[in-house]
Scaffold this motif. Structure first.
Motif, PDB file in Angstrom:
ATOM      1  N   LEU A 174       8.925  -3.751  12.839  1.00  0.00           N
ATOM      2  CA  LEU A 174       8.273  -3.342  11.593  1.00  0.00           C
ATOM      3  C   LEU A 174       8.992  -2.154  10.965  1.00  0.00           C
ATOM      4  CD1 LEU A 174       4.521  -3.633  12.639  1.00  0.00           C
ATOM      5  CD2 LEU A 174       5.780  -5.137  11.088  1.00  0.00           C
ATOM      6  N   GLY A 175       9.484  -1.247  11.809  1.00  0.00           N
ATOM      7  CA  GLY A 175      10.218  -0.108  11.270  1.00  0.00           C
ATOM      8  C   GLY A 175      11.450  -0.526  10.485  1.00  0.00           C
ATOM      9  N   ASP A 176      12.164  -1.522  10.982  1.00  0.00           N
ATOM     10  CA  ASP A 176      13.331  -2.023  10.260  1.00  0.00           C
ATOM     11  C   ASP A 176      12.928  -2.678   8.935  1.00  0.00           C
ATOM     12  OD1 ASP A 176      14.898  -1.144  12.341  1.00  0.00           O
ATOM     13  OD2 ASP A 176      14.974  -3.103  13.344  1.00  0.00           O
ATOM     14  N   LEU A 177      11.831  -3.447   8.953  1.00  0.00           N
ATOM     15  CA  LEU A 177      11.370  -4.095   7.721  1.00  0.00           C
ATOM     16  C   LEU A 177      10.956  -3.063   6.684  1.00  0.00           C
ATOM     17  CD1 LEU A 177       9.236  -7.044   9.182  1.00  0.00           C
ATOM     18  CD2 LEU A 177      11.428  -7.217   8.005  1.00  0.00           C
ATOM     19  N   PHE A 178      10.185  -2.060   7.095  1.00  0.00           N
ATOM     20  CA  PHE A 178       9.721  -1.043   6.154  1.00  0.00           C
ATOM     21  C   PHE A 178      10.882  -0.201   5.635  1.00  0.00           C
ATOM     22  CE2 PHE A 178       5.521  -1.226   8.642  1.00  0.00           C
ATOM     23  CZ  PHE A 178       5.068  -2.264   7.840  1.00  0.00           C
ATOM     24  N   SER A 179      11.847   0.061   6.486  1.00  0.00           N
ATOM     25  CA  SER A 179      13.012   0.820   6.044  1.00  0.00           C
ATOM     26  C   SER A 179      13.806   0.043   5.001  1.00  0.00           C
ATOM     27  CB  SER A 179      13.895   1.164   7.244  1.00  0.00           C
ATOM     28  OG  SER A 179      15.067   1.833   6.841  1.00  0.00           O
ATOM     29  N   HIS A 180      13.922  -1.268   5.179  1.00  0.00           N
ATOM     30  CA  HIS A 180      14.624  -2.098   4.212  1.00  0.00           C
ATOM     31  C   HIS A 180      13.891  -2.147   2.880  1.00  0.00           C
ATOM     32  CE1 HIS A 180      17.342  -5.108   2.727  1.00  0.00           C
ATOM     33  NE2 HIS A 180      16.399  -6.034   2.641  1.00  0.00           N
ATOM     34  N   MET A 181      12.564  -1.995   2.921  1.00  0.00           N
ATOM     35  CA  MET A 181      11.777  -2.000   1.688  1.00  0.00           C
ATOM     36  C   MET A 181      11.665  -0.616   1.057  1.00  0.00           C
ATOM     37  SD  MET A 181       8.633  -4.478   2.822  1.00  0.00           S
ATOM     38  CE  MET A 181       8.940  -6.114   3.501  1.00  0.00           C
ATOM     39  N   GLY A 182      12.140   0.411   1.746  1.00  0.00           N
ATOM     40  CA  GLY A 182      12.095   1.762   1.194  1.00  0.00           C
ATOM     41  C   GLY A 182      10.836   2.529   1.521  1.00  0.00           C
ATOM     42  N   CYS A 183      10.031   2.063   2.471  1.00  0.00           N
ATOM     43  CA  CYS A 183       8.767   2.716   2.814  1.00  0.00           C
ATOM     44  C   CYS A 183       9.009   3.822   3.838  1.00  0.00           C
ATOM     45  CB  CYS A 183       7.768   1.707   3.364  1.00  0.00           C
ATOM     46  SG  CYS A 183       7.450   0.306   2.264  1.00  0.00           S
ATOM     47  N   LYS A 184       8.434   5.008   3.578  1.00  0.00           N
ATOM     48  CA  LYS A 184       8.604   6.140   4.483  1.00  0.00           C
ATOM     49  C   LYS A 184       7.285   6.780   4.894  1.00  0.00           C
ATOM     50  CE  LYS A 184      13.101   7.343   2.473  1.00  0.00           C
ATOM     51  NZ  LYS A 184      13.895   8.410   1.795  1.00  0.00           N
ATOM     52  N   ASN A 185       6.191   6.449   4.245  1.00  0.00           N
ATOM     53  CA  ASN A 185       4.911   7.117   4.479  1.00  0.00           C
ATOM     54  C   ASN A 185       3.963   6.264   5.317  1.00  0.00           C
ATOM     55  OD1 ASN A 185       4.799   5.254   2.426  1.00  0.00           O
ATOM     56  ND2 ASN A 185       3.268   6.342   1.242  1.00  0.00           N
ATOM     57  N   ILE A 186       4.512   5.556   6.330  1.00  0.00           N
ATOM     58  CA  ILE A 186       3.723   4.667   7.179  1.00  0.00           C
ATOM     59  C   ILE A 186       3.758   5.192   8.611  1.00  0.00           C
ATOM     60  CG2 ILE A 186       3.483   2.319   8.058  1.00  0.00           C
ATOM     61  CD1 ILE A 186       4.886   1.342   5.547  1.00  0.00           C
TER      62      ILE A 186
ATOM     63  N   MET B  93       0.829  -1.204   0.000  1.00  0.00           N
ATOM     64  CA  MET B  93       0.000   0.000   0.000  1.00  0.00           C
ATOM     65  C   MET B  93       0.867   1.259   0.000  1.00  0.00           C
ATOM     66  SD  MET B  93      -3.361   0.746   0.163  1.00  0.00           S
ATOM     67  CE  MET B  93      -2.967   1.834  -1.214  1.00  0.00           C
ATOM     68  N   ALA B  94       1.922   1.249   0.790  1.00  0.00           N
ATOM     69  CA  ALA B  94       2.812   2.408   0.844  1.00  0.00           C
ATOM     70  C   ALA B  94       3.534   2.614  -0.482  1.00  0.00           C
ATOM     71  CB  ALA B  94       3.823   2.229   1.977  1.00  0.00           C
ATOM     72  N   ALA B  95       3.881   1.525  -1.147  1.00  0.00           N
ATOM     73  CA  ALA B  95       4.580   1.649  -2.431  1.00  0.00           C
ATOM     74  C   ALA B  95       3.678   2.262  -3.496  1.00  0.00           C
ATOM     75  CB  ALA B  95       5.081   0.278  -2.883  1.00  0.00           C
ATOM     76  N   LEU B  96       2.407   1.891  -3.504  1.00  0.00           N
ATOM     77  CA  LEU B  96       1.490   2.463  -4.486  1.00  0.00           C
ATOM     78  C   LEU B  96       1.208   3.935  -4.220  1.00  0.00           C
ATOM     79  CD1 LEU B  96      -1.139  -0.411  -4.964  1.00  0.00           C
ATOM     80  CD2 LEU B  96       0.797   0.174  -6.424  1.00  0.00           C
ATOM     81  N   ARG B  97       1.425   4.396  -2.990  1.00  0.00           N
ATOM     82  CA  ARG B  97       1.180   5.797  -2.645  1.00  0.00           C
ATOM     83  C   ARG B  97       2.467   6.613  -2.606  1.00  0.00           C
ATOM     84  NH1 ARG B  97      -3.075   7.365  -3.870  1.00  0.00           N
ATOM     85  NH2 ARG B  97      -3.142   9.013  -2.314  1.00  0.00           N
ATOM     86  N   HIS B  98       3.520   6.116  -3.236  1.00  0.00           N
ATOM     87  CA  HIS B  98       4.828   6.761  -3.106  1.00  0.00           C
ATOM     88  C   HIS B  98       4.863   8.137  -3.751  1.00  0.00           C
ATOM     89  CE1 HIS B  98       5.168   5.472  -7.277  1.00  0.00           C
ATOM     90  NE2 HIS B  98       6.243   6.213  -7.390  1.00  0.00           N
ATOM     91  N   ASP B  99       4.056   8.377  -4.787  1.00  0.00           N
ATOM     92  CA  ASP B  99       4.111   9.648  -5.501  1.00  0.00           C
ATOM     93  C   ASP B  99       3.123  10.667  -4.953  1.00  0.00           C
ATOM     94  OD1 ASP B  99       1.907   8.244  -6.252  1.00  0.00           O
ATOM     95  OD2 ASP B  99       2.066   8.681  -8.394  1.00  0.00           O
ATOM     96  N   SER B 100       2.658  10.478  -3.738  1.00  0.00           N
ATOM     97  CA  SER B 100       1.716  11.405  -3.125  1.00  0.00           C
ATOM     98  C   SER B 100       2.223  11.806  -1.746  1.00  0.00           C
ATOM     99  CB  SER B 100       0.325  10.754  -3.006  1.00  0.00           C
ATOM    100  OG  SER B 100       0.363   9.671  -2.089  1.00  0.00           O
ATOM    101  N   THR B 101       1.478  12.697  -1.118  1.00  0.00           N
ATOM    102  CA  THR B 101       1.832  13.128   0.235  1.00  0.00           C
ATOM    103  C   THR B 101       0.969  12.440   1.283  1.00  0.00           C
ATOM    104  OG1 THR B 101       0.294  14.992   0.035  1.00  0.00           O
ATOM    105  CG2 THR B 101       2.591  15.377  -0.603  1.00  0.00           C
ATOM    106  N   SER B 102       0.292  11.383   0.922  1.00  0.00           N
ATOM    107  CA  SER B 102      -0.616  10.701   1.837  1.00  0.00           C
ATOM    108  C   SER B 102       0.159   9.833   2.825  1.00  0.00           C
ATOM    109  CB  SER B 102      -1.608   9.840   1.058  1.00  0.00           C
ATOM    110  OG  SER B 102      -0.931   8.833   0.338  1.00  0.00           O
ATOM    111  N   THR B 103      -0.544   9.436   3.890  1.00  0.00           N
ATOM    112  CA  THR B 103       0.026   8.606   4.945  1.00  0.00           C
ATOM    113  C   THR B 103      -0.790   7.329   5.065  1.00  0.00           C
ATOM    114  OG1 THR B 103       0.759  10.567   6.155  1.00  0.00           O
ATOM    115  CG2 THR B 103       0.655   8.501   7.382  1.00  0.00           C
ATOM    116  N   VAL B 104      -0.111   6.217   5.289  1.00  0.00           N
ATOM    117  CA  VAL B 104      -0.754   4.926   5.505  1.00  0.00           C
ATOM    118  C   VAL B 104      -0.743   4.654   7.009  1.00  0.00           C
ATOM    119  CG1 VAL B 104      -0.703   2.458   4.993  1.00  0.00           C
ATOM    120  CG2 VAL B 104      -0.004   4.109   3.251  1.00  0.00           C
ATOM    121  N   PHE B 105      -1.920   4.686   7.635  1.00  0.00           N
ATOM    122  CA  PHE B 105      -2.047   4.429   9.066  1.00  0.00           C
ATOM    123  C   PHE B 105      -2.335   2.951   9.291  1.00  0.00           C
ATOM    124  CE2 PHE B 105      -3.083   8.928   8.685  1.00  0.00           C
ATOM    125  CZ  PHE B 105      -2.358   9.476   9.733  1.00  0.00           C
TER     126      PHE B 105
END
Length: 690
Positions: A316-328, A291-303
């Protein structure tokens, strides 16, 4: 090539043998505890093997996912072959034994299955492993009687005429396992770390070939999914090879079941550029990352709701960081504990609700348990082929409560997804929630709408507003429902929202070939026509978020050309003809032309004419959601030409109709002169009536 293939097959068999011989003591303990909770309980008069206390102690913490998976696999295998394993113990006279208490019977069956799976070979014990006394005791006991146990297994196979132990399984379980083993692997492209073009190039360099569909799989091949644009499908036999590729180790490609990919893409199609999204359950971290990857080109947040502990949040923070996710953003509260008016979620427009369900539609139950944090009771339900009514009622009631709570939020849409095959968890939950509704003056009711995908190869799978996929050899079972709030037809929607939603649904591409050229050409035609006309008319075109957008632009150019030609015709008429004054002056009553204010279009919808006042900010660009017939104010004078042989044209006749009418009038004989009295205030040069 043949020698290379034989060498690779030998290496694969060696690795498989090593994996079978390596199993830690903690894995056996956890597998025994899982089996104790899901085993088949027989009546007391038929119970020949006793399992001791019914209570299940907490499982041990395993460090890696492989050990967790192995524990569930051993427990599920012991459940499937429980009758065979018990018969082996009784036939070999190994059981009952005074040295083995009833509390260790579950551990005895789990280790007995693993022993026969290793063909009664000794287990390889690692020096780094910490020994567990109960495991070593059962292991020594089985090794002493392994010849008797092997003989008992051979007698059972002869007795039931079974070529292998798989023939002892029920027919439904065998078909399910065959279907699960043939299920294609689903992987989505992580556009946060790569692009589809780079993935295709890397796969080609590795030796993979793209094919049209799953039916064309042969060797190292793959194909694009027909529902999700960033999802690839691979043959199931290539799982080990795929996981060893850099594409997967670097998280550029991620394996996940297709049902969750469908849910994420359904949410994406409902979001605008800056809209936030709420994931009601943590579920799989892969769903959150997708979900975060599909929203990468926007300013939205995934709660994400339900992250209880700080340790889990850090993991989870380490996993998302390894995948490049920042909008979570992780929320520690459960979804039902969050107030609908929580200020953190005021910008959320869509809720993704993937509740706990029976999960019988999932082809691989162990994957479902590990990735979706499912209940181990699913293994027992799968073995029995059904879910008890009591359990089904509890699940359905919980799902209904969560969906009703989601409807209290001020969101536009809710996506409800399960892996269940029961209507009680699917259609009936959604229908009950819609019937009950949510009371509130400012909240509009929900209604079901069909999910939006790029393509649907099987239209029959979408019944009404619900999308369903039955379990098969090419896909797991899935149920998907989208409910959206009813909107007023008069509600204004910005052009930015319309275009962003259309792009998310796949109706508009990022750039349409020739779009800029067509718009530039259209502007030139409009400007050239407006310079030659006495009365300025500005035909406006609209960007329509629809698959026929390109054809609509071409039609708009043709209309503007036609208007320009009419303007030129009026400009080239003799100066002595009768002309209208400025449009602010009312024409005569019998001309059929009403007063049209500036910046107002007369729109004909279903036989009615309405005047739509455009806001000052939108005068330069009109965005239409639906195609309508636009009737422009009259360009040609509605009065009689001085020659007296050309009748006036009503305002409601379109340009094409006027051309056809003029052509027919030229072919006919001119009618007798018509006398017309016109008010002098309308004419530039006062003349008597003709």
């Amino acid at each position: 090539m043949k020698l290379s293939d034989e060498k690779g097959a030998a290496e694969k068999r060696t690795m498989t043998l090593i994996k079978k011989n390596v199993c830690h003591d903690s894995v056996y303990i956890n597998a025994a505890k899982i089996f104790q909770g899901i085993r088949n309980k027989k009546p007391k008069d038929r119970m020949l093997v006793r399992y001791g206390d019914e209570s299940v102690s907490p499982m041990l913490t395993l460090k890696d996912e492989y050990s967790q998976r192995l524990s569930y696999e051993l427990a599920f295998s012991a459940l499937k072959y429980q009758d065979l394993l018990e018969e082996m113990l009784l036939d070999s006279h190994v059981y009952p034994s005074h040295s083995i208490p009833d509390e260790l019977t579950s551990l005895l069956l789990v280790m007995l299955y693993d022993l026969q799976d290793r063909e009664f070979e000794a287990r390889v014990i690692s020096d780094e492993e910490e020994p567990i006394a109960e495991v070593r005791e059962i292991e020594n006991f089985l090794c002493r009687f392994r010849i008797k146990l092997a003989a008992a297994l051979a007698r059972c196979r002869i007795k039931y005429d079974a070529l292998s132990i798989e023939y002892f399984l029920p027919e439904t379980i065998r078909k399910h396992e065959q279907r699960a083993s043939a299920l294609p692997l689903c992987a989505w492209i992580n556009i946060l770390k790569t692009s589809p073009q780079d993935v295709f190039r890397d796969l080609k360099s590795t030796g993979f070939t793209e094919v049209e569909s799953v039916s064309d799989f042969k060797g190292y091949t793959y194909c694009l999914d027909q529902h999700c644009h960033n999802v690839l499908l691979f043959p199931s036999s290539l799982k080990d090879e795929l996981l060893n590729l850099d594409l997967f180790s670097d998280c550029r490609l991620l394996l996940q079941d297709k049902s969750r990919c469908l849910a994420v893409h359904s949410v994406q199609a409902l979001l605008s550029t800056d809209d936030d999204v709420i994931l009601a359950h943590l579920g799989s971290h892969l769903t959150v990352a997708h979900m975060a990857a599909l929203r990468h080109d926007s300013t939205s947040t995934v709660f994400v709701c339900g992250v209880k502990t700080s340790a889990k949040a850090a993991e989870l923070g380490d996993l998302f960081s390894h995948m490049g996710c920042k909008n979570i953003q992780l929320l520690h509260e459960d979804f039902t504990e969050i107030e609908p008016k929580d200020p953190r979620l005021q910008n959320a427009k869509v809720i993704l609700l993937v509740p706990q369900c029976s999960g019988l539609g999932f082809s691989n139950p162990i994957d479902f348990i590990l990735t979706e944090h499912g209940d181990a009771g699913l293994l027992k339900d799968l073995y029995q082929g059904s879910v008890s009514k009591d359990k089904l009622c509890i699940l359905a009631e919980r799902q209904l409560n969560e969906l009703m709570h989601a409807m209290k939020f001020q969101v536009q849409s809710i996506v409800y997804c399960t892996s269940s095959v029961y209507p009680e968890e699917n259609e009936e939950v959604v229908q009950k929630a819609l019937e009950c509704g949510v009371k509130g003056k400012k909240l509009k009711p929900f209604r079901p709408i069909p999910p939006v995908f790029a393509a649907c190869p099987n239209p029959e799978s979408c019944t009404d507003a619900f999308f369903k996929i039955e379990p098969s050899e090419i896909s797991s079972g899935c149920f998907l429902a989208v409910i959206a709030r009813e909107t007023d037809s008069s509600e204004n929607v910005s052009a930015k929202d319309i275009l962003s939603r259309a792009a998310a649904k796949g109706l508009l591409l990022d750039s349409i070939p020739g779009k800029a050229k067509e718009e530039e050409k259209q502007e030139k035609v409009t400007q050239r026509g407006s310079d030659t006309a006495h009365t300025r008319i500005e035909p406006k075109t609209a960007e329509v978020p629809h698959p026929e957008a390109v054809s609509n632009r071409k039609a708009a150019v043709v209309v503007s050309k036609a208007v320009s030609k009419i303007k030129k015709k009026n400009a080239n008429q003799p100066t002595g003809h009768i002309q209208l004054k400025k449009p602010t002056i009312n024409p005569v009553s019998d001309t059929g032309v009403s007063k049209v204010p500036k910046h107002t279009s007369v729109v004909k919808v279903q036989g009615k004419q309405t005047q739509v006042r455009k806001p000052r900010a939108e005068r330069k660009k009109l965005v239409a959601v639906k195609l309508v017939e636009i009737v422009f104010p009259p360009v040609i004078s509605p009065y009689v030409h001085p020659q007296g042989n050309q009748p006036r044209m009503p305002a409601h006749i379109s340009l094409l109709q006027s051309r056809q009418r003029n052509r027919s009038l030229r072919d006919r004989e001119p009618p007798p002169p018509v006398t017309k009295v016109v008010k002098p205030s309308v004419l530039r040069d006062s003349q008597p009536g003709l």
